[in-house]
Design an enzyme around this catalytic site. Sequence first.
Site, PDB file in Angstrom:
ATOM      1  N   SER A 145       0.843  -1.194   0.000  1.00  0.00           N
ATOM      2  CA  SER A 145       0.000   0.000   0.000  1.00  0.00           C
ATOM      3  C   SER A 145       0.877   1.242   0.000  1.00  0.00           C
ATOM      4  CB  SER A 145      -0.909   0.003   1.225  1.00  0.00           C
ATOM      5  OG  SER A 145      -0.143   0.367   2.354  1.00  0.00           O
ATOM      6  N   LYS A 146       0.225   2.378   0.078  1.00  0.00           N
ATOM      7  CA  LYS A 146       0.907   3.669   0.055  1.00  0.00           C
ATOM      8  C   LYS A 146       2.023   3.756   1.098  1.00  0.00           C
ATOM      9  CE  LYS A 146      -1.118   7.863  -1.556  1.00  0.00           C
ATOM     10  NZ  LYS A 146      -2.416   8.308  -1.922  1.00  0.00           N
ATOM     11  N   ARG A 147       1.792   3.114   2.239  1.00  0.00           N
ATOM     12  CA  ARG A 147       2.785   3.175   3.315  1.00  0.00           C
ATOM     13  C   ARG A 147       4.150   2.673   2.862  1.00  0.00           C
ATOM     14  NH1 ARG A 147       2.101  -0.515   6.917  1.00  0.00           N
ATOM     15  NH2 ARG A 147       0.402  -1.483   5.775  1.00  0.00           N
TER      16      ARG A 147
END
Length: 481
Positions: free
Chosen positions: A250-252
């Site tokens: 994900s974006k993380r």
Amino acid sequence: MVRVRFAPSPTGLLHIGNARMAIFNWLFARRHKGTFILRIEDTDVARSEKKYMDQLIEDLHWLGLTWQEGPDVGGQYGTYLQSERLHIYHDICQRFLNEDLAYRCYCTPEELEERRQIARLTRKPPRYDNRCRNLTDKQKKAFETSGLSFTIRFKVPEELLVFDDLIRGTCQFDMSLVGDFVIMRSDRTPSFHFAVAVDDTLMQITHVIRGEDHLSNTPCHILLFHALNRKPPQFAHLSLTMGADRTLLSKRHGAFSLSEYRKLGYLPEALLNYMILLGWAPRDKKEKFKIDDIIDTFEIGTMSKASSVFDQQKLDWLSGQYIREADLERLTNLAIPYLQAAGFIPTDENNINRAKLRLVVDAVRNNMSCMSQIIQEVDIFFKDVVVSENHVEFLSSEISQSVLFSFYRELQKQDTLSPEIFKEILKSVQNETKVNGKGLYMPIRIALTGREHGPELYNIVNILGINTCNKRIERYFVVKK
Ligand code: GLU
């Protein structure tokens, strides 16, 4: 004839995990000389945006993928935008109602939520209890005249549903745990299950290749295929990709969309190559390959059941290999926007010294894994250098001074510089000072660049030219003389 589709919802930038599904569908179609279709699942009007569709089309093309049917290229089973196919879903839904395969459900969202809560508390499966399936004629009439909105649900038989997945083998689902599911929402838009099964049927899809997060949807789709009088396609559910911390990518985890990788200046063929390695490996285990080299050996059944891990370092390593081997003219063109944005070169293309730029790009390409990194590598060629106090001290040592002085004297004998001339000069400095190795080139490197690492010295000297070299060397031994 193999027909596969990639069916994204245009609700944001295409992320790496989803792009990977597109790649394996495309690869599978190429492997079997089949048709690859792009279908846009945009029935969620509130969240879908055209700009995301345009962007994902552009990004997939950038990656090197092409499709034979899709919203931008048309095709005989179009339209390929679900939002333009609503009449089709309505017609089929009506047929399901007529054939008693589906029914109107008047349960309100609040009632459904309440029943779900109770199911949770009593540890029962939170399935719909099918209560509107058997309404009496009187009840139906009452609901109809009440003007209450309704959904349309598909009648799920209580059976054990078994199917073979090309990657995961035999899969079984106890359908008594699944309640009758919605095929048409109260706002007259089709549910995801319904639109997928209708389109896969009408578009004659032979293989559904998608993420394993859809595995539990598959039994519902299979029931719909039966109701649509169509043999279900074959399924291949790909394991998902995790970040280094083993949570879903994900974006993380940093850059996560295809657009971002593109903006960072990764070469598309490098990213494509890397992403194919997520869950698959060629027989010879070679990690760097051209699609044409692997296409005949790609077997979807050999894809890993275990999730893959997106390893940024490995991508960078592989991408670095591609940059090292890429055509210099192409790399130079790719570098220009980054250098312009950093203010290193003129914005007017006509004023760019391309000959110098080519040398610069060639000198630093070995130190980069994506083109945007070029700005950290090339400031030494475009800006005056700042030498830290520690380095000034190092340059002031007796050995450094003798090297710099000798180097400076040799420079005075030249009108121009080239890598060859520099190598000769270095030999003379070595003979004169009897210093070699690091002691020899580090003072020169630091005086010229302010850094201990960077491109090959002979390239640096060649690009800076004699005047700049003179100026940068001069100030360090002149100061201390
Ligand atoms: N729109 C779905 C998704 O983006 C496609 C699912 C499918 O391939 O059937 O996950």
